[in-house]
Design a protein around this motif. Structure first.
Motif, PDB file in Angstrom:
ATOM      1  N   SER A   1      32.688  48.790  18.786  1.00 23.28           N
ATOM      2  CA  SER A   1      31.240  48.765  18.578  1.00 23.28           C
ATOM      3  C   SER A   1      30.602  47.436  18.976  1.00 23.28           C
ATOM      4  O   SER A   1      29.388  47.359  19.157  1.00 23.28           O
ATOM      5  N   THR A   2      31.426  46.383  19.119  1.00 21.39           N
ATOM      6  CA  THR A   2      30.867  45.055  19.403  1.00 21.39           C
ATOM      7  C   THR A   2      31.343  44.418  20.703  1.00 21.39           C
ATOM      8  O   THR A   2      30.667  43.563  21.261  1.00 21.39           O
ATOM      9  N   VAL A   3      32.511  44.832  21.194  1.00 22.44           N
ATOM     10  CA  VAL A   3      33.130  44.135  22.315  1.00 22.44           C
ATOM     11  C   VAL A   3      32.293  44.212  23.593  1.00 22.44           C
ATOM     12  O   VAL A   3      32.228  43.235  24.360  1.00 22.44           O
ATOM     13  N   HIS A   4      31.614  45.321  23.833  1.00 23.27           N
ATOM     14  CA  HIS A   4      30.899  45.484  25.101  1.00 23.27           C
ATOM     15  C   HIS A   4      29.723  44.520  25.227  1.00 23.27           C
ATOM     16  O   HIS A   4      29.546  43.868  26.263  1.00 23.27           O
ATOM     17  N   ALA A   5      28.948  44.403  24.178  1.00 26.07           N
ATOM     18  CA  ALA A   5      27.796  43.499  24.211  1.00 26.07           C
ATOM     19  C   ALA A   5      28.240  42.044  24.303  1.00 26.07           C
ATOM     20  O   ALA A   5      27.645  41.243  25.044  1.00 26.07           O
ATOM     21  N   VAL A   6      29.288  41.688  23.573  1.00 27.07           N
ATOM     22  CA  VAL A   6      29.792  40.311  23.597  1.00 27.07           C
ATOM     23  C   VAL A   6      30.345  39.972  24.969  1.00 27.07           C
ATOM     24  O   VAL A   6      30.060  38.905  25.539  1.00 27.07           O
ATOM     25  N   ALA A   7      31.151  40.870  25.529  1.00 25.99           N
ATOM     26  CA  ALA A   7      31.780  40.633  26.824  1.00 25.99           C
ATOM     27  C   ALA A   7      30.740  40.442  27.921  1.00 25.99           C
ATOM     28  O   ALA A   7      30.891  39.590  28.802  1.00 25.99           O
ATOM     29  N   ARG A   8      29.666  41.227  27.878  1.00 26.11           N
ATOM     30  CA  ARG A   8      28.622  41.146  28.902  1.00 26.11           C
ATOM     31  C   ARG A   8      28.054  39.734  29.031  1.00 26.11           C
ATOM     32  O   ARG A   8      27.771  39.261  30.140  1.00 26.11           O
ATOM     33  N   GLU A   9      27.923  39.022  27.933  1.00 31.94           N
ATOM     34  CA  GLU A   9      27.360  37.672  27.936  1.00 31.94           C
ATOM     35  C   GLU A   9      28.419  36.577  28.018  1.00 31.94           C
ATOM     36  O   GLU A   9      28.100  35.435  28.361  1.00 31.94           O
ATOM     37  N   ASP A  10      29.687  36.935  27.724  1.00 35.31           N
ATOM     38  CA  ASP A  10      30.713  35.900  27.540  1.00 35.31           C
ATOM     39  C   ASP A  10      31.665  35.738  28.717  1.00 35.31           C
ATOM     40  O   ASP A  10      31.977  34.618  29.113  1.00 35.31           O
ATOM     41  N   ILE A  11      32.134  36.837  29.289  1.00 36.75           N
ATOM     42  CA  ILE A  11      33.232  36.731  30.247  1.00 36.75           C
ATOM     43  C   ILE A  11      32.737  36.506  31.676  1.00 36.75           C
ATOM     44  O   ILE A  11      31.651  36.958  32.059  1.00 36.75           O
ATOM     45  N   VAL A  12      33.542  35.771  32.433  1.00 38.60           N
ATOM     46  CA  VAL A  12      33.293  35.571  33.865  1.00 38.60           C
ATOM     47  C   VAL A  12      34.603  35.777  34.604  1.00 38.60           C
ATOM     48  O   VAL A  12      35.691  35.698  34.020  1.00 38.60           O
ATOM     49  N   CYS A  13      34.500  36.049  35.899  1.00 42.29           N
ATOM     50  CA  CYS A  13      35.716  36.180  36.713  1.00 42.29           C
ATOM     51  C   CYS A  13      36.465  34.863  36.705  1.00 42.29           C
ATOM     52  O   CYS A  13      35.858  33.799  36.908  1.00 42.29           O
ATOM     53  N   PRO A  14      37.777  34.869  36.483  1.00 47.85           N
ATOM     54  CA  PRO A  14      38.537  33.616  36.418  1.00 47.85           C
ATOM     55  C   PRO A  14      38.671  32.913  37.763  1.00 47.85           C
ATOM     56  O   PRO A  14      39.116  31.776  37.815  1.00 47.85           O
ATOM     57  N   ILE A  15      38.247  33.557  38.837  1.00 43.75           N
ATOM     58  CA  ILE A  15      38.356  32.929  40.157  1.00 43.75           C
ATOM     59  C   ILE A  15      36.987  32.510  40.684  1.00 43.75           C
ATOM     60  O   ILE A  15      36.719  31.340  40.900  1.00 43.75           O
ATOM     61  N   CYS A  16      36.084  33.497  40.878  1.00 46.84           N
ATOM     62  CA  CYS A  16      34.802  33.189  41.523  1.00 46.84           C
ATOM     63  C   CYS A  16      33.659  33.004  40.535  1.00 46.84           C
ATOM     64  O   CYS A  16      32.530  32.728  40.939  1.00 46.84           O
ATOM     65  N   GLU A  17      33.935  33.186  39.233  1.00 48.79           N
ATOM     66  CA  GLU A  17      32.949  33.020  38.165  1.00 48.79           C
ATOM     67  C   GLU A  17      31.818  34.043  38.217  1.00 48.79           C
ATOM     68  O   GLU A  17      30.710  33.767  37.747  1.00 48.79           O
TER      69      GLU A  17
ATOM     70  N   ALA B   1      30.652  42.612  42.094  1.00 48.97           N
ATOM     71  CA  ALA B   1      29.934  41.363  41.839  1.00 48.97           C
ATOM     72  C   ALA B   1      30.742  40.142  42.266  1.00 48.97           C
ATOM     73  O   ALA B   1      30.231  39.020  42.247  1.00 48.97           O
ATOM     74  N   HIS B   2      32.007  40.353  42.649  1.00 43.08           N
ATOM     75  CA  HIS B   2      32.863  39.238  43.048  1.00 43.08           C
ATOM     76  C   HIS B   2      32.447  38.669  44.404  1.00 43.08           C
ATOM     77  O   HIS B   2      31.887  39.384  45.246  1.00 43.08           O
ATOM     78  N   HIS B   3      32.740  37.391  44.607  1.00 40.30           N
ATOM     79  CA  HIS B   3      32.537  36.762  45.906  1.00 40.30           C
ATOM     80  C   HIS B   3      33.485  37.412  46.917  1.00 40.30           C
ATOM     81  O   HIS B   3      34.624  37.742  46.574  1.00 40.30           O
ATOM     82  N   PRO B   4      33.056  37.612  48.165  1.00 44.00           N
ATOM     83  CA  PRO B   4      33.934  38.249  49.165  1.00 44.00           C
ATOM     84  C   PRO B   4      35.276  37.556  49.352  1.00 44.00           C
ATOM     85  O   PRO B   4      36.255  38.206  49.742  1.00 44.00           O
TER      86      PRO B   4
END
Length: 399
Positions: free
Chosen positions: A28-44, A75-78
């Motif tokens: 119930s909470t992970v989706h909203a949190v992840a949307r604002e929190d996580i970034v790609c570990p390579i291209c951000e 959404a990743h960099h090419p």
């Protein structure tokens, strides 16, 4: 999909299961949190989403992260390894997991990573910084694979020929002569293979001169056949760093007590996890190999690891695709590399024709030939392909 994401809240790279557990989240909470929190570990790339595990009949999809922009476009960099938002088998092989891999060598490397974090030699943030440094290098200069898939396929075919049962390909092989077939015990199949190698020897010698071996050509062939875009990092940008990483790898394997165990040492050469660890040491040592060895000595002398989860994930091997890029660039910088489009059936056909022609010149003809080995099979395959194509054109094929 990606197996990991960088959490700004946790300040480290995590897999989906870790993310939920460490932040105390649920469905119930992970989706909203992840949307604002996580970034790609390579291209951000930002705006990531958490996709929970699901089961559909016998098929189970594990939890993962996705980074998709407008119109469902990646959404990743090419230049990002995760571009296309898909985790290919090639990338999966280069991911460095410690919690799920139970091999002895992984246990040793996990111990070294945890000890390094314990001694403050490096941090999870340093791991991320290294990934971004390599990503920036990749964006800095790329090159296109100009060779056609057909050209690479022929080089791969030639590189896979069974050279060593007959002679080192640096030696000259005896050409076929029909009289050879009259010797008791003469084997046509072996003779065809030997003659095929002989005809391809100039290409094999050239590849050897360029230090390109079978595994390099096959690796490039597999990449080109599966990749939708053949753009790679220019290997010149990382040549010095890669050479130092291999040197440090060799030093660790040949000097560290943990690698004296045969089951560990046999797996060490070319091991992606160790390559990633060595690159990390060099990165935090500003690519000074003596400083990196000093840091490794501090790690190797740790007697007790306090937290075995400190380095449970190291991310992606930074040299993914480096050897592929190096092979492609070496070939292109030295092109043209001459090769003949010759297979077993063509060589056998030529040998049999030479045998018949030579027999006609003798007062006593040579013994009749036995049925061919490759020619009829090849012609039947061609006939079948023509038949299938005709059926497809006439829409009469029955699947």
């Amino acid at each position: 999909m990606t197996d990991t994401a960088y959490s700004k809240a946790l300040q480290k790279e995590v897999d989906p299961e870790q993310y939920v557990a460490l932040l105390g989240l649920d469905d119930s909470t992970v989706h909203a949190v992840a949307r604002e929190d996580i970034v790609c570990p390579i291209c951000e790339a930002s705006g990531g989403s958490y996709v929970r595990a699901s089961i559909n009949g016998a098929y189970r999809k594990k939890a993962h992260f996705r980074f998709v922009g407008d119109n469902d476009i990646s959404a990743h960099h090419p230049s990002c390894d995760f571009y296309g938002d898909r985790l290919s088998n090639e990338i999966r092989r280069h991911l460095v997991h410690f919690t799920t891999d139970r091999t002895k060598i992984t246990h040793v490397i996990r111990k070294m990573v945890c000890a390094g974090i314990q001694e403050n030699i490096f941090t999870q943030e340093a791991m991320r910084n290294m990934r971004q440094w390599f990503f920036a290098k990749r964006c800095e200069s790329t090159f296109e694979i100009a060779l056609s898939e057909e050209q690479i396929d022929w080089l791969a075919y030639i590189a896979e020929l069974p050279v060593y049962p007959y002679a080192l390909h640096r030696d000259d092989l005896l050409p076929f002569h029909p009289m050879q077939a009259t010797v008791p015990g003469f084997n046509w199949e072996k003779a065809i293979s030997r003659e095929l190698v002989r005809l391809h020897q100039p290409t094999l010698k050239r590849l050897e001169e360029l230090n390109l071996h079978r595994k390099h050509i096959i690796e490039l062939q597999n990449f080109v056949s599966k990749s939708h875009h053949a753009t790679l990092l220019d290997p010149e940008l990382l040549k010095e760093e890669y050479a130092k990483t291999l040197q440090l790898n060799s030093f660790i394997i040949n000097n560290y007590l943990e690698f004296q165990n045969k089951s560990v040492k046999d797996r060490a050469n070319g091991e992606e996890k160790l390559l990633a660890f060595s690159a990390l040491l060099l990165f935090v040592a500003d690519w000074d190999i003596d400083e990196a060895i000093a840091k490794f000595s501090a790690i190797a002398n740790v007697q007790h690891v306090e937290d075995w989860l400190a380095g449970n994930f190291m991310g992606l091997n930074p040299y993914i695709k480096f050897s592929i890029a190096n092979t492609a660039k070496t070939l292109q910088d030295n092109w043209p590399i001459d090769y003949q489009e010759l297979e077993e059936w063509q060589v056998e056909k030529s040998m049999r024709e030479a045998y018949v022609s030579y027999s006609l010149t003798l007062s006593t003809p040579l013994p009749p030939l036995l049925p061919d080995i490759y020619v009829t099979t090849h012609l039947e395959r061609i006939r079948r392909m023509v038949e299938i194509n005709r059926m497809i054109e006439n829409d009469t094929i029955d699947f």
